[in-house]
Every structure is written in C-alpha cells, then in structure tokens.
Design an enzyme around this catalytic site. Structure first.
Site, PDB file in Angstrom:
ATOM      1  N   CYS A 103       0.723  -1.144  -0.014  1.00 25.67           N
ATOM      2  CA  CYS A 103       0.078  -0.126   0.090  1.00 25.67           C
ATOM      3  C   CYS A 103       0.896   1.198  -0.091  1.00 25.67           C
ATOM      4  O   CYS A 103       1.909   1.174   0.641  1.00 25.67           O
ATOM      5  CB  CYS A 103      -0.891  -0.057   1.203  1.00 25.67           C
ATOM      6  SG  CYS A 103      -1.972   1.312   1.190  1.00 25.67           S
ATOM      7  N   HIS A 145      -9.202  -3.565  -1.968  1.00 32.83           N
ATOM      8  CA  HIS A 145      -8.204  -2.970  -1.271  1.00 32.83           C
ATOM      9  C   HIS A 145      -8.419  -1.466  -1.316  1.00 32.83           C
ATOM     10  O   HIS A 145      -8.224  -0.636  -0.622  1.00 32.83           O
ATOM     11  CB  HIS A 145      -6.692  -3.283  -1.968  1.00 32.83           C
ATOM     12  CG  HIS A 145      -5.509  -2.521  -1.328  1.00 32.83           C
ATOM     13  ND1 HIS A 145      -4.481  -3.156  -0.868  1.00 32.83           N
ATOM     14  CD2 HIS A 145      -5.449  -1.177  -1.533  1.00 32.83           C
ATOM     15  CE1 HIS A 145      -3.547  -2.040  -0.532  1.00 32.83           C
ATOM     16  NE2 HIS A 145      -4.277  -0.808  -0.771  1.00 32.83           N
ATOM     17  N   GLU A 146      -8.765  -0.920  -2.746  1.00 32.49           N
ATOM     18  CA  GLU A 146      -8.791   0.330  -2.949  1.00 32.49           C
ATOM     19  C   GLU A 146     -10.274   0.926  -2.447  1.00 32.49           C
ATOM     20  O   GLU A 146     -10.108   2.076  -1.791  1.00 32.49           O
ATOM     21  CB  GLU A 146      -9.084   0.283  -4.394  1.00 32.49           C
ATOM     22  CG  GLU A 146      -8.528   1.888  -5.049  1.00 32.49           C
ATOM     23  CD  GLU A 146      -6.961   1.882  -4.614  1.00 32.49           C
ATOM     24  OE1 GLU A 146      -6.924   2.869  -3.706  1.00 32.49           O
ATOM     25  OE2 GLU A 146      -6.203   1.411  -4.802  1.00 32.49           O
TER      26      GLU A 146
END
Ligand code: ZN
Length: 185
Positions: A103, A145-146
C-alpha cells in the site's frame, strides 16, 4: 502535473469513512484537478490504484488502472483507467483468494491478505453515469483494497496470519512469490 503527498498509516484521515461525492461537484475545476492530481500521484508512486483519502481528501473517489503487462498479470489484460465514485460492493461468493498486498500509505511492507474472489461494484463514473462491474480474482482484490480506503480500512486490518507481514526487502529475499501474486495501491 502535480503529484500530491501520500499520507501514511497513522494519519487520521486514513481511518475516516470518506464523504459521498455530490454529482454537482463532478464538473467543478476543483474536482477535475483532484482527479488529475490523483492520477499523477498514482503514476509517480507506481501504484495500480489510488484513493482520495491517501492524498488527504476524504471523499469517495478512487482510480484503478492496470497496465497491460502480460509478464506480470498473465491472462489478465490491462484495464483502461476507471474512475470510481461512491461505490457499493456486493460479495458474490465466500470463496477467498490471497495476494501479497502493498500500500502506498504503508510503505516498505507487504502482507498476505485473503479476500472474496468474486464481487460486484456499483458506482458512478466522473460523468455521473451509473456503472456496474463484476470483478474476479486479481481485479476483485484490487477493487477491495482500493474501496477499503474509502471506508477507513487498510489491508493490514485484513491480515489474519500476522506471520505473513514482511518488509519489502525480506519479501524479495525469502518469499518466493511471483510478481503476479503481488499488488501495490
Ligand atoms: Zn492502499
């Protein structure tokens, strides 16, 4: 081009539920500038996705763009740039898959995260048009994830086996994962 500063884990903005975007904002110069700056930042940082909270703007906006890189993504073609605003996620399976996630807001680390491998995302694009995408496998993880960034979550929160958190140098040295099993966003 204006790449903005990416904020890191520990910054409180990353833990907020981001605000919904009002469609009346979409054509404003400020919003268009936000999209351009997010894109520039994503490219400078080498991510395949970025969310507005990562540049300290607490709005439900994220960009995803997979380069057309068959070495890395195998069968999966690159995607055109997707601008995802006010998304809603629906899980279409309980079956999970794991990838080694990294990330931009948690630099220097990588961790193994298992997530559902078949999802639906409903959202509006930068023109205010309603869109729906069904995402599987790698792309399903990219989206999750986003979208987590828009709801105050980081991939670190999703790691169930904390022995699978590594520094990137040790990851390269000791974990024999292929590039296609990793993602950074
Ligand atoms: Zn991230």
């Amino acid at each position: 081009m204006t790449a903005r500063k990416v904020i890191r884990m520990g910054h409180p903005t990353l833990r907020l539920v981001a605000e919904l975007v009002d469609v009346s904002e979409l054509k404003t110069p400020e919003f268009i500038e936000l999209l351009v700056d997010m894109y520039d930042t994503m490219k400078v940082e080498g991510g395949i996705g970025i969310a507005a909270p990562q540049i300290n703007v607490s709005k439900q906006v994220t960009l995803i763009e997979l380069p057309d890189d068959s070495d890395r993504y195998g069968e999966l073609d690159g995607t055109p740039l997707m601008v995802i605003i006010n998304p809603k996620i629906t899980y279409l399976t309980e079956d999970k898959q794991g990838f080694w996630e990294g990330c931009l807001s948690v630099p220097g680390l990588r961790g193994f995260v298992e997530r559902p491998n078949h999802i639906q995302v409903d959202y509006i694009n930068e023109h205010g048009e309603p869109k729906q995408i069904i995402a599987d496998e790698f792309l399903a993880t990219v989206f999750q994830h986003e979208l987590d960034h828009l709801f105050g979550k980081l991939y670190i929160d999703r790691i169930t086996d904390t022995t699978k958190i590594t520094y990137t140098e040790e990851f390269s040295e000791f974990i024999k994962a292929k590039p296609k099993d990793t993602l950074d966003e």
